[in-house]
Design a protein around this motif. Structure first.
Motif, PDB file in Angstrom:
ATOM      1  N   THR A 274       0.833  -1.199   0.000  1.00 35.85           N
ATOM      2  CA  THR A 274       0.000   0.000   0.000  1.00 35.85           C
ATOM      3  C   THR A 274       0.868   1.249   0.000  1.00 35.85           C
ATOM      4  O   THR A 274       2.011   1.221   0.452  1.00 35.85           O
ATOM      5  CB  THR A 274      -0.932   0.030   1.223  1.00 35.85           C
ATOM      6  OG1 THR A 274      -1.725   1.224   1.180  1.00 35.85           O
ATOM      7  CG2 THR A 274      -0.146   0.040   2.531  1.00 35.85           C
TER       8      THR A 274
ATOM      9  N   TYR B 266      -4.225   3.477  -7.329  1.00 34.35           N
ATOM     10  CA  TYR B 266      -4.006   2.146  -6.763  1.00 34.35           C
ATOM     11  C   TYR B 266      -5.262   1.438  -6.256  1.00 34.35           C
ATOM     12  O   TYR B 266      -5.284   0.216  -6.203  1.00 34.35           O
ATOM     13  CB  TYR B 266      -2.984   2.219  -5.628  1.00 34.35           C
ATOM     14  CG  TYR B 266      -1.613   2.635  -6.108  1.00 34.35           C
ATOM     15  CD1 TYR B 266      -0.890   1.803  -6.958  1.00 34.35           C
ATOM     16  CD2 TYR B 266      -1.060   3.856  -5.750  1.00 34.35           C
ATOM     17  CE1 TYR B 266       0.364   2.182  -7.418  1.00 34.35           C
ATOM     18  CE2 TYR B 266       0.197   4.233  -6.207  1.00 34.35           C
ATOM     19  CZ  TYR B 266       0.901   3.401  -7.041  1.00 34.35           C
ATOM     20  OH  TYR B 266       2.130   3.775  -7.493  1.00 34.35           O
ATOM     21  N   LYS B 267      -6.242   2.173  -5.816  1.00 34.40           N
ATOM     22  CA  LYS B 267      -7.418   1.485  -5.284  1.00 34.40           C
ATOM     23  C   LYS B 267      -8.189   0.852  -6.425  1.00 34.40           C
ATOM     24  O   LYS B 267      -8.303   1.416  -7.512  1.00 34.40           O
ATOM     25  CB  LYS B 267      -8.336   2.466  -4.546  1.00 34.40           C
ATOM     26  CG  LYS B 267      -7.739   3.106  -3.312  1.00 34.40           C
ATOM     27  CD  LYS B 267      -7.357   2.133  -2.248  1.00 34.40           C
ATOM     28  CE  LYS B 267      -8.489   1.853  -1.273  1.00 34.40           C
ATOM     29  NZ  LYS B 267      -7.998   1.024  -0.137  1.00 34.40           N
ATOM     30  N   LEU B 268      -8.768  -0.316  -6.153  1.00 37.06           N
ATOM     31  CA  LEU B 268      -9.578  -0.969  -7.169  1.00 37.06           C
ATOM     32  C   LEU B 268     -10.854  -0.172  -7.416  1.00 37.06           C
ATOM     33  O   LEU B 268     -11.405   0.425  -6.495  1.00 37.06           O
ATOM     34  CB  LEU B 268      -9.963  -2.369  -6.681  1.00 37.06           C
ATOM     35  CG  LEU B 268      -8.811  -3.336  -6.403  1.00 37.06           C
ATOM     36  CD1 LEU B 268      -9.341  -4.600  -5.733  1.00 37.06           C
ATOM     37  CD2 LEU B 268      -8.096  -3.678  -7.694  1.00 37.06           C
TER      38      LEU B 268
ATOM     39  N   VAL C  49     -13.794  -1.222  -7.710  1.00 37.87           N
ATOM     40  CA  VAL C  49     -14.878  -1.695  -6.844  1.00 37.87           C
ATOM     41  C   VAL C  49     -14.731  -1.121  -5.434  1.00 37.87           C
ATOM     42  O   VAL C  49     -15.728  -0.846  -4.753  1.00 37.87           O
ATOM     43  CB  VAL C  49     -14.927  -3.251  -6.817  1.00 37.87           C
ATOM     44  CG1 VAL C  49     -13.641  -3.864  -6.290  1.00 37.87           C
ATOM     45  CG2 VAL C  49     -16.105  -3.757  -5.996  1.00 37.87           C
ATOM     46  N   GLU C  50     -13.495  -0.871  -5.016  1.00 41.71           N
ATOM     47  CA  GLU C  50     -13.292  -0.279  -3.678  1.00 41.71           C
ATOM     48  C   GLU C  50     -13.704   1.190  -3.671  1.00 41.71           C
ATOM     49  O   GLU C  50     -14.359   1.660  -2.740  1.00 41.71           O
ATOM     50  CB  GLU C  50     -11.821  -0.421  -3.269  1.00 41.71           C
ATOM     51  CG  GLU C  50     -11.452  -1.880  -2.994  1.00 41.71           C
ATOM     52  CD  GLU C  50      -9.966  -2.100  -2.769  1.00 41.71           C
ATOM     53  OE1 GLU C  50      -9.147  -1.245  -3.173  1.00 41.71           O
ATOM     54  OE2 GLU C  50      -9.623  -3.153  -2.201  1.00 41.71           O
TER      55      GLU C  50
ATOM     56  N   MET D  14     -17.445   1.302  -3.596  1.00 42.36           N
ATOM     57  CA  MET D  14     -18.031   1.019  -2.277  1.00 42.36           C
ATOM     58  C   MET D  14     -17.877   2.227  -1.359  1.00 42.36           C
ATOM     59  O   MET D  14     -18.801   2.601  -0.637  1.00 42.36           O
ATOM     60  CB  MET D  14     -17.375  -0.220  -1.652  1.00 42.36           C
ATOM     61  CG  MET D  14     -17.828  -1.531  -2.270  1.00 42.36           C
ATOM     62  SD  MET D  14     -17.348  -2.984  -1.270  1.00 42.36           S
ATOM     63  CE  MET D  14     -15.661  -3.222  -1.804  1.00 42.36           C
ATOM     64  N   MET D  15     -16.680   2.850  -1.407  1.00 47.56           N
ATOM     65  CA  MET D  15     -16.467   4.027  -0.553  1.00 47.56           C
ATOM     66  C   MET D  15     -17.416   5.151  -0.935  1.00 47.56           C
ATOM     67  O   MET D  15     -18.004   5.809  -0.080  1.00 47.56           O
ATOM     68  CB  MET D  15     -15.017   4.501  -0.666  1.00 47.56           C
ATOM     69  CG  MET D  15     -14.048   3.607   0.089  1.00 47.56           C
ATOM     70  SD  MET D  15     -12.514   4.485   0.445  1.00 47.56           S
ATOM     71  CE  MET D  15     -11.505   3.896  -0.873  1.00 47.56           C
TER      72      MET D  15
ATOM     73  N   ALA E 232     -20.322   4.845  -2.316  1.00 45.53           N
ATOM     74  CA  ALA E 232     -21.694   4.499  -1.927  1.00 45.53           C
ATOM     75  C   ALA E 232     -21.932   4.809  -0.447  1.00 45.53           C
ATOM     76  O   ALA E 232     -22.985   5.330  -0.075  1.00 45.53           O
ATOM     77  CB  ALA E 232     -21.952   3.018  -2.212  1.00 45.53           C
ATOM     78  N   VAL E 233     -20.934   4.503   0.386  1.00 45.25           N
ATOM     79  CA  VAL E 233     -21.100   4.781   1.814  1.00 45.25           C
ATOM     80  C   VAL E 233     -21.106   6.285   2.061  1.00 45.25           C
ATOM     81  O   VAL E 233     -21.940   6.812   2.808  1.00 45.25           O
ATOM     82  CB  VAL E 233     -19.988   4.090   2.639  1.00 45.25           C
ATOM     83  CG1 VAL E 233     -20.147   4.420   4.112  1.00 45.25           C
ATOM     84  CG2 VAL E 233     -20.022   2.577   2.440  1.00 45.25           C
TER      85      VAL E 233
ATOM     86  N   ALA F 290     -24.345   7.725   1.171  1.00 48.06           N
ATOM     87  CA  ALA F 290     -25.386   7.397   2.149  1.00 48.06           C
ATOM     88  C   ALA F 290     -25.280   8.260   3.403  1.00 48.06           C
ATOM     89  O   ALA F 290     -26.280   8.583   4.030  1.00 48.06           O
ATOM     90  CB  ALA F 290     -25.304   5.915   2.517  1.00 48.06           C
TER      91      ALA F 290
ATOM     92  N   LEU G 132     -10.227  12.044   0.714  1.00 50.13           N
ATOM     93  CA  LEU G 132     -10.449  10.618   0.890  1.00 50.13           C
ATOM     94  C   LEU G 132     -11.212  10.027  -0.283  1.00 50.13           C
ATOM     95  O   LEU G 132     -10.792   9.062  -0.902  1.00 50.13           O
ATOM     96  CB  LEU G 132     -11.213  10.348   2.195  1.00 50.13           C
ATOM     97  CG  LEU G 132     -11.145   8.915   2.716  1.00 50.13           C
ATOM     98  CD1 LEU G 132      -9.737   8.491   2.992  1.00 50.13           C
ATOM     99  CD2 LEU G 132     -11.975   8.772   3.988  1.00 50.13           C
TER     100      LEU G 132
END
Lengths: 474, 474
Positions: A427, A445-447, A449-450, A453-454, A456-457, A460, A472
């Motif tokens: 990392t 570097y982050k996928l 899908v990651e 997900m971040m 989406a949260v 929300a 972030l």
């Protein structure tokens, strides 16, 4: 000077002594301590209670003014100061929320407000014969709210984990001003998602942490410490594996640095001396702690090092003969930031790889940066026990000044280091967080899908993107 | 018998040997091991790879068929079997995914598929001189995927934490069939939200865990163990605080039971004998572990107990004189479920409170249940070091049969126990999870803001509510 109406309303709510809005008075809040990052704020709000934080957030949410939560402003990646979006944010500085609400000795917990300074928390725990185990360079000024929001690491991770592992409960003001009282001091609680993890390491983008219940540990009574010279990171790794097997949870630190790092400290920081007589390429610091008085840590250390020496794993070693001696050797380790700042331009990285891959990583990263600048120095200081390597391609001031395109060179060097870490399942940010500096790395570097997900949260929890926008989460 | 078209398509994808759809063959998958909960499934799918899990989820998502992920089916609260919603779910049982993908000794990690049985993981780690520290009654059949999805606790939490603290990375199939490869074996990684925590303890409602990187620990080499009689939970707590201070992380277990619990074991489980000669009201099991051969754990234990005896804190004690003796005493503790099942009807609770409040909780819960049934027995078996009390109001079969409205009485008793825990900042589910049994408790005890946050995350990750609908999140 005209005040923004939001500033006026904040003064109504908090009182004029709790709102800083004149430019010169805001300077300490909008520029980071190393002077590398500075931005603009609408004002700085200094709440004294959770209810005041909630009121500030509600006011800003109504007016769609972004909010930047701030602790001790000790970020190493520009995470605690504004970066220039419009409108300029209200900085919510938690320094006045520094009340310790309770200490529960039998439960080994302490409830603290976000503005408590880390060193004060450590000291109070020690008064009760207990330990709050997070320890890092800035502990004299960093605040627990910032520690939580960045999941601070430091030198105690090997035994005690990161900040995340030492938090039992949180109180958080959410993006709409709702207060979540998650202040539970339980070791076990499986009643749904463990929501506190959404706020730990979130760097203030998901809510404002206002208080926490910290997990405390028994206070070790006796330390043993050794400074050890080894031939290579590979040998250091073998020594680590032997120390873990022999000492188990008594092992509290296993740090490593190369000769280049040690020499910078010896040259640039007055009063530091080489713990060993000769010159060696690699150095390891081993510490173990015992909870019983009269424990035989130093003898156990001696026995292990003798065995390792017989195997050819180490070249020389010094075991601390007193607390003063141990402290003196730790001081060498704690002086690296000061030394490196004085000595030149270090392109500090905060990489981590699996512990087993550290030697390979150092080799590959060295080769990669020397493809870019053949004569570049390489300074290494690592929390080897955690796989966390501060791999620092290093220029003298003169070298740096002679570069044609220093920033572009720096960027390609940083990328080479982080690429090497990623190729070994590593990392780019082990313990510093993302802040402003690493935003581009994260995108690289982050996928997908990651990131999805971040996002989406975040969507929300903060649909209008008011909490630390642009940080972030892109 | 007509097959549902989804079953036909699952057979196309997985092969007929990997889809169980005849009622009698499904029985083992739709009823829990204690025979308390049974439901209907459309079929049971037995994938052998992450890709197959993904294919199943995509197929079900397309047809809007709910999915119930299943591990070893050892839930104590009906969490692993269907409960009767329509349409009946496809059970996705992970038992065939039992490959250990790798062991990294120097990194102290192991990458395992979700269907690996806990005891097999423990054994493999031990072969490498390492420890996977989660240990619980069902370890011979429970699977790591279920452990992760329920954040399993057990007897090692005091030193090593819950399952959550021993997971470094996860591989998860999301609700739309996307595979998230979060298999990182890093001790430090602060590059955004730590997404794995959204799936740990989520009971299969947020995604299907297909693999994990586990954190391993040095394998202790020597144990010391004592069975101690004390006057009261208060004295047990004082002894715990002294043990923590003296032993620090060497302390691996601190369990407590009352005389009623011990007597049930002695009466109903053949071969168990009282570790102490006399009769005492409260019993404590203390264990410490050392990583070095020849460590003096038993002497250290002896010394501490002598001191505590001199202070009047304990009434009698037996220190294990051999591994067989230690094992024999542990067997008494491990026999409580068997004994209680044979002896009558126990309304088992899984409460936790702050460690400091355990004595108060036992007093208050006892008074509360005796207001409902004055003559009721109270059996207590507790992981005192974690504040986790299995407080068990206990009926003989005869008492139970004589109740007018047994289920209503049981419900009001359970509520009284959990109310007592909540009044002391506790929880109704420390380590068993929510499953089917505790859904009503969750609605009663969780704060509205917590339920709203959980719902928001669930909505973001599984908008069509296909993963384990009705569980965890109402």
């Amino acid at each position: 000077m005209n005040m923004h109406p939001v500033v006026e309303r904040l003064i109504d709510v908090l009182g004029s002594s709790a709102v800083v809005w004149r430019s010169r008075e805001m300077a300490a809040y909008v520029e980071d301590w190393r002077g590398r990052h500075a931005g603009k704020a609408m004002c700085v709000a200094l709440p004294s209670s959770t209810e005041e934080v909630s009121a500030i957030v509600k006011l800003c949410a109504r007016e769609q003014i972004p909010i930047l939560p701030q602790g001790g402003n000790t970020s190493l990646c520009g995470g605690a100061v504004p970066s220039g979006g419009e409108p300029a944010p209200v900085v919510v500085n938690l320094a006045r929320m520094r009340h310790v609400r309770s200490v529960d000795v039998d439960n080994h917990t302490m409830e603290v407000e976000a503005g408590c300074v880390l060193a004060d928390i450590q000291a109070l725990a020690a008064q009760h014969g207990l330990l709050y185990p997070i320890s890092l360079g800035s502990e004299g000024s960093c605040q627990i709210g910032g520690n939580i929001s960045t999941n601070a690491g430091g030198t105690g991770v090997l035994r005690y984990g990161n900040t995340r592992e030492n938090i039992l409960g949180l109180e958080v003001v959410l993006a709409d001003g709702t207060i979540w009282d998650g202040l539970r001091g339980l070791r076990k609680d499986n009643t749904g998602l463990d929501l506190k993890h959404l706020f730990i390491a979130a760097e203030g983008t998901m809510g404002i942490v206002t208080a926490a219940i910290l997990k405390l540990h028994p206070l070790p009574r006796a330390y043993a410490f050794a400074w050890v010279a080894v031939r290579s990171p590979h040998d250091a790794l073998q020594l680590l594996t032997q120390c873990r097997a022999a000492f188990g949870p008594r092992l509290t630190a296993f740090e490593m640095m190369n000769a280049a790092q040690l020499n910078l400290v010896l040259e640039h920081v007055p009063g530091r001396r080489n713990p060993l007589a000769g010159n060696h390429n690699w150095h390891v610091l081993v510490e173990l702690a015992d909870d019983q008085e009269g424990a035989e840590g130093s003898q156990d250390m001696q026995r292990l090092l003798e065995k390792a020496y017989a195997q050819g794993l180490l070249l020389d070693a010094a075991i601390a003969v007193s607390e003063a001696h141990r402290h003196e050797m730790w001081q060498v380790r704690h002086s690296v930031s000061e030394a490196n700042k004085k000595a030149g331009v270090g392109l500090t990285s905060d990489t981590a790889v699996p512990v087993s891959r550290v030697p390979d990583f150092i080799d590959k990263a060295t080769a990669a940066v020397r493809e870019i600048v053949p004569e570049i120095g390489v300074v290494v200081v690592a929390h080897l026990g955690d796989g966390n390597v501060h791999f620092i391609p290093f220029f003298s001031f003169k070298q740096w000044a002679s570069l044609d395109a220093p920033e572009a060179t720096a960027e390609s060097i940083r990328r080479a280091v982080n690429d090497a870490a990623y190729a070994l399942d590593g990392t780019f940010s082990a313990e510093h967080g993302v802040g402003q500096v690493y935003v581009s790395q994260r995108a690289r570097y982050k996928l997908p899908v990651e990131l999805a997900m971040m996002r989406a949260v975040k969507q929300a929890f903060d649909p209008h993107d008011l909490l630390n926008p642009g940080r972030l989460l892109p």
